[in-house]
Design a protein around this motif. Sequence first.
Motif, PDB file in Angstrom:
ATOM      1  N   SER A  61     -21.918 -45.043 -43.603  1.00  0.00           N
ATOM      2  CA  SER A  61     -22.863 -45.636 -42.616  1.00  0.00           C
ATOM      3  C   SER A  61     -24.024 -44.587 -42.187  1.00  0.00           C
ATOM      4  O   SER A  61     -24.985 -45.292 -41.772  1.00  0.00           O
ATOM      5  CB  SER A  61     -22.047 -46.348 -41.470  1.00  0.00           C
ATOM      6  N   GLN A  66     -28.030 -45.338 -42.433  1.00  0.00           N
ATOM      7  CA  GLN A  66     -28.850 -45.621 -41.526  1.00  0.00           C
ATOM      8  C   GLN A  66     -30.293 -44.341 -41.556  1.00  0.00           C
ATOM      9  O   GLN A  66     -31.233 -44.806 -41.204  1.00  0.00           O
ATOM     10  CB  GLN A  66     -28.290 -44.975 -40.225  1.00  0.00           C
ATOM     11  N   LYS A  97     -24.595 -63.749 -40.539  1.00  0.00           N
ATOM     12  CA  LYS A  97     -23.211 -63.311 -40.946  1.00  0.00           C
ATOM     13  C   LYS A  97     -22.381 -64.383 -41.286  1.00  0.00           C
ATOM     14  O   LYS A  97     -22.085 -65.337 -40.364  1.00  0.00           O
ATOM     15  CB  LYS A  97     -22.375 -62.409 -39.885  1.00  0.00           C
ATOM     16  N   PHE A 136     -22.901 -65.693 -32.877  1.00  0.00           N
ATOM     17  CA  PHE A 136     -24.139 -65.537 -32.578  1.00  0.00           C
ATOM     18  C   PHE A 136     -24.969 -66.098 -33.945  1.00  0.00           C
ATOM     19  O   PHE A 136     -26.132 -67.059 -33.640  1.00  0.00           O
ATOM     20  CB  PHE A 136     -24.683 -64.072 -32.298  1.00  0.00           C
ATOM     21  N   SER A 164     -36.877 -55.209 -40.574  1.00  0.00           N
ATOM     22  CA  SER A 164     -37.201 -55.946 -39.152  1.00  0.00           C
ATOM     23  C   SER A 164     -37.319 -55.095 -38.219  1.00  0.00           C
ATOM     24  O   SER A 164     -38.062 -55.644 -37.241  1.00  0.00           O
ATOM     25  CB  SER A 164     -36.475 -57.248 -39.033  1.00  0.00           C
ATOM     26  N   ASP A 165     -36.990 -53.755 -38.173  1.00  0.00           N
ATOM     27  CA  ASP A 165     -36.891 -52.845 -37.037  1.00  0.00           C
ATOM     28  C   ASP A 165     -36.266 -53.765 -36.055  1.00  0.00           C
ATOM     29  O   ASP A 165     -36.518 -53.854 -34.963  1.00  0.00           O
ATOM     30  CB  ASP A 165     -38.497 -52.400 -36.576  1.00  0.00           C
ATOM     31  N   TRP A 166     -34.989 -54.342 -36.344  1.00  0.00           N
ATOM     32  CA  TRP A 166     -34.165 -54.957 -35.558  1.00  0.00           C
ATOM     33  C   TRP A 166     -32.659 -54.789 -35.915  1.00  0.00           C
ATOM     34  O   TRP A 166     -32.228 -54.967 -36.934  1.00  0.00           O
ATOM     35  CB  TRP A 166     -34.591 -56.616 -35.644  1.00  0.00           C
ATOM     36  N   PRO A 167     -31.855 -54.186 -34.983  1.00  0.00           N
ATOM     37  CA  PRO A 167     -30.714 -53.523 -35.010  1.00  0.00           C
ATOM     38  C   PRO A 167     -29.595 -54.676 -35.312  1.00  0.00           C
ATOM     39  O   PRO A 167     -28.507 -54.315 -35.701  1.00  0.00           O
ATOM     40  CB  PRO A 167     -30.265 -52.667 -34.035  1.00  0.00           C
ATOM     41  N   THR A 168     -29.823 -55.833 -34.949  1.00  0.00           N
ATOM     42  CA  THR A 168     -28.698 -56.923 -35.068  1.00  0.00           C
ATOM     43  C   THR A 168     -28.934 -57.989 -35.733  1.00  0.00           C
ATOM     44  O   THR A 168     -29.905 -58.134 -36.081  1.00  0.00           O
ATOM     45  CB  THR A 168     -28.385 -57.397 -33.662  1.00  0.00           C
ATOM     46  N   PHE A 223     -41.452 -62.508 -38.266  1.00  0.00           N
ATOM     47  CA  PHE A 223     -39.944 -62.224 -37.361  1.00  0.00           C
ATOM     48  C   PHE A 223     -40.125 -62.881 -36.110  1.00  0.00           C
ATOM     49  O   PHE A 223     -41.291 -62.762 -35.397  1.00  0.00           O
ATOM     50  CB  PHE A 223     -39.758 -60.825 -37.227  1.00  0.00           C
ATOM     51  N   ILE A 224     -39.152 -63.830 -35.865  1.00  0.00           N
ATOM     52  CA  ILE A 224     -39.026 -64.615 -34.525  1.00  0.00           C
ATOM     53  C   ILE A 224     -38.260 -63.931 -33.700  1.00  0.00           C
ATOM     54  O   ILE A 224     -38.548 -63.486 -32.636  1.00  0.00           O
ATOM     55  CB  ILE A 224     -38.749 -66.090 -34.871  1.00  0.00           C
ATOM     56  N   ASP A 242     -30.416 -64.505 -29.188  1.00  0.00           N
ATOM     57  CA  ASP A 242     -30.993 -64.772 -27.763  1.00  0.00           C
ATOM     58  C   ASP A 242     -32.377 -65.213 -27.787  1.00  0.00           C
ATOM     59  O   ASP A 242     -32.581 -66.038 -26.783  1.00  0.00           O
ATOM     60  CB  ASP A 242     -30.996 -63.275 -27.013  1.00  0.00           C
ATOM     61  N   ILE A 243     -33.373 -64.703 -28.403  1.00  0.00           N
ATOM     62  CA  ILE A 243     -34.537 -65.324 -28.490  1.00  0.00           C
ATOM     63  C   ILE A 243     -34.293 -66.719 -29.219  1.00  0.00           C
ATOM     64  O   ILE A 243     -35.241 -67.696 -28.544  1.00  0.00           O
ATOM     65  CB  ILE A 243     -35.740 -64.289 -29.395  1.00  0.00           C
TER      66      ILE A 243
END
Lengths: 108, 171
Positions: B38, B42, B68, B78, B115-119, B129-130, B134-135
Amino acid sequence: MTSQTPIEDSIREKLTTALQPTTLEIYNDSHLHAHHQAMQGVTSKETHFRLVITSEAFQSKMQPARHRLVYSLLKDELAREGGIHALQLRTMTPQEEEQRRAQEAGAE
Amino acid sequence: MFSRTILSRQLRQPATTLLLRSTTTTAPASSSGSFLLSLAAQRRLLSDATRKAIDKAVSSAPVVLFMKGTPETPQCGFSRASIQVLGLQGVDPNKFAAFNVLEDDELRQGIKEYSDWPTIPQLYVDKEFIGGCDIIVSMHQSGELAKLLEEKKVLATESEAETEAQGGKKE
């Protein structure tokens, strides 16, 4: 003494320093997710967090930019093996928080 | 509404699988432990091949969700919530694609960097990208998501039966 909540402490410290939030609520929801498949073999009690952050730093930023800002501040905690697995965010400016309060008060 | 039921059922089609593994160079997977793996993932810069594969995935449909599990059996609350919102909004199943990151570790790591987005989940509309769950949920509640999806013309239109009932115009 070693902290029982090292990740929570670290979240609080980093966000407080960088964002100077007027509201910072940190909820540890890890126990709700402990049975998930992805959590098998994970011993950390600090895997799932929900944060409510109000800060001027979010001014004139769209939601994705605000979330990215928080993610970047917690980069190490998110990347680390056994670190944060899930992070829910609610990000507001003080004005937005005020509006929300007014709305909620009105709805009652 | 009846049509909503059908739509959400259609939306639960199997997620598309992206095959990235064979085309990209990765850290040697053999002897390293998962920790080292991992770390390697990264630090690795997104390879051209991975980026191209993700470009392709993002443009494979007007509405794309990286999640997922599959829309039918999400493996994470989520991801499930995000799929439910898209179903409630009435997204046209023909204009929707889901990619299961659990089936492909290259995608799972690559999309975070892309996406520069970790989740995960991550939602794209018209290659833009939206946001994450949560968003998606907060835009759903505020009405912004309905507005966006309508503007992008990705909602299922009224059923043909209804159109006919309204006069059945033919072009």
